[in-house]
Enzyme design. Structure first.
Site, PDB file in Angstrom:
ATOM      1  N   LYS A   1      15.018  15.189 -11.767  1.00 52.03           N
ATOM      2  CA  LYS A   1      14.413  14.431 -12.854  1.00 52.03           C
ATOM      3  C   LYS A   1      15.505  13.870 -13.752  1.00 52.03           C
ATOM      4  CE  LYS A   1      10.458  14.698 -15.962  1.00 52.03           C
ATOM      5  NZ  LYS A   1       9.406  15.571 -16.510  1.00 52.03           N
TER       6      LYS A   1
ATOM      7  N   HIS B   1       3.032  23.449 -10.427  1.00 54.07           N
ATOM      8  CA  HIS B   1       4.277  24.061 -10.887  1.00 54.07           C
ATOM      9  C   HIS B   1       4.087  25.506 -11.344  1.00 54.07           C
ATOM     10  CE1 HIS B   1       5.954  19.824 -11.381  1.00 54.07           C
ATOM     11  NE2 HIS B   1       6.740  20.439 -10.542  1.00 54.07           N
TER      12      HIS B   1
ATOM     13  N   HIS C   1      16.416  21.108 -17.361  1.00 48.05           N
ATOM     14  CA  HIS C   1      15.890  20.483 -18.571  1.00 48.05           C
ATOM     15  C   HIS C   1      17.030  19.834 -19.351  1.00 48.05           C
ATOM     16  CE1 HIS C   1      12.104  23.264 -18.776  1.00 48.05           C
ATOM     17  NE2 HIS C   1      11.947  22.242 -17.957  1.00 48.05           N
TER      18      HIS C   1
END
Length: 308
Positions: free
Chosen positions: A183, A254, A280
């Site tokens: 991501k 998830h 993250h």
């Protein structure tokens, strides 16, 4: 006697066509699921019907129209619902601007409604163990599924990351996977434990070779046809094995990623380490999991402390 439903104004043809073209573009470019597209279409259609009451089509939207619409819907909307609508409208009008259907983006002044952080649903350690043990490992597909579930719980990978893994991106001797283009387009190395490594070896030796036969594939996890796995297929498997393991807790694709993070924090892992493992960019995203861990600690204290 039932009350008649209020009359719905017909949409201008230009609005109907624009909504359809936008949804078609999302399906072609982003591959959005049907449920998501239906939600987008519904949000836009409701707004277009409201706007028709002002004698306007979608391409005539002004800033004040959107402000008035959100004010009118405020009392019957959660912050999360309002934010979803804002996202839909922003995407639609940015697309309409690129397609030269509008000359300016009327969503540029839309602000985001504040909402409390959503605490992710997770499973207990016993539930995860039951889920992991659910596949029939005497069959090649069961071996694949056991290895996938073991790896996801051991690494905290996103579903999109685990189904995209290639065999060359797994270092069995080192106990790490290399996530390429996660991501935000970032690569990262994520460790996994000996148990997951053992099941990966067994799958590669006995499961993957049986599934592929004479075929070859780059994907680590393959189907019976030799294709790579999809997110939808993995989600289907998780639901099926949860049912087999008699797990009735709320699930999401998830669930194992959430369990990975929460259980690490429950066992004293540093928040920054968990942030890096999850990939993250912002630690505030990781901090959501501390709410789950704290609630678990409160429950344990209440159950086991003599003055709980």
């Amino acid at each position: 006697m039932t009350q008649a439903a209020p009359e719905t104004l017909p949409l201008p043809p230009s609005s109907t066509e624009a909504i359809q073209r936008f949804c078609d573009a999302l399906w072609l470019e982003d591959g959005l699921a049907r449920n998501t597209l239906d939600a987008y279409r519904r949000d836009l259609t409701l707004y277009a019907q409201w706007l028709a009451g002002r004698g306007k089509a979608l391409d005539q939207t002004e800033d004040v129209d959107l402000s008035d619409y959100f004010a009118a819907r405020h009392e019957d909307s959660l912050a999360s619902t309002a934010n979803r609508r804002r996202t839909v409208f922003k995407r639609f009008f940015q697309w309409a601007l690129r397609e030269h259907l509008v000359s300016a983006d009327p969503t540029r002044l839309l602000s985001t409604a504040k909402q409390p952080p959503r605490v992710p649903k997770t499973l207990s350690e016993a539930q995860v163990e039951a889920l992991i043990a659910a596949p029939d490992v005497d069959a090649p597909l069961g071996l694949r599924d056991r290895a996938m579930i073991e790896l996801m719980y051991a690494s905290g990978l996103r579903v999109s990351e685990i189904v995209a893994l290639k065999t060359v991106e797994v270092g069995l001797n080192e106990g790490v996977v290399r996530v390429i283009g996660g991501k935000g387009g970032k690569d990262r190395l994520v460790p996994f434990g000996a148990e997951a490594g053992d099941w990966l070896r067994r799958y590669l030796r006995d499961g993957r070779t049986a599934l592929l036969g004479e075929r070859t594939a780059d994907a680590l996890f393959v189907t019976a046809r030799g294709d790579g796995m999809t997110r939808q297929a993995f989600w289907y498997l998780i639901k099926r094995y949860a049912q087999r393991a008699d797990i009735h807790a709320p699930l999401s694709p998830h669930t194992l990623r959430h369990a990975f993070a929460t259980h690490l924090l429950n066992h004293g892992a540093d928040l920054r380490v968990v942030q890096m493992l999850l990939g993250h960019a912002d630690i505030s995203t990781t901090q959501i999991y501390t709410h789950v861990a704290r609630e678990r600690l409160r429950t344990l204290h209440a159950q086991h402390h003599p003055r709980g």
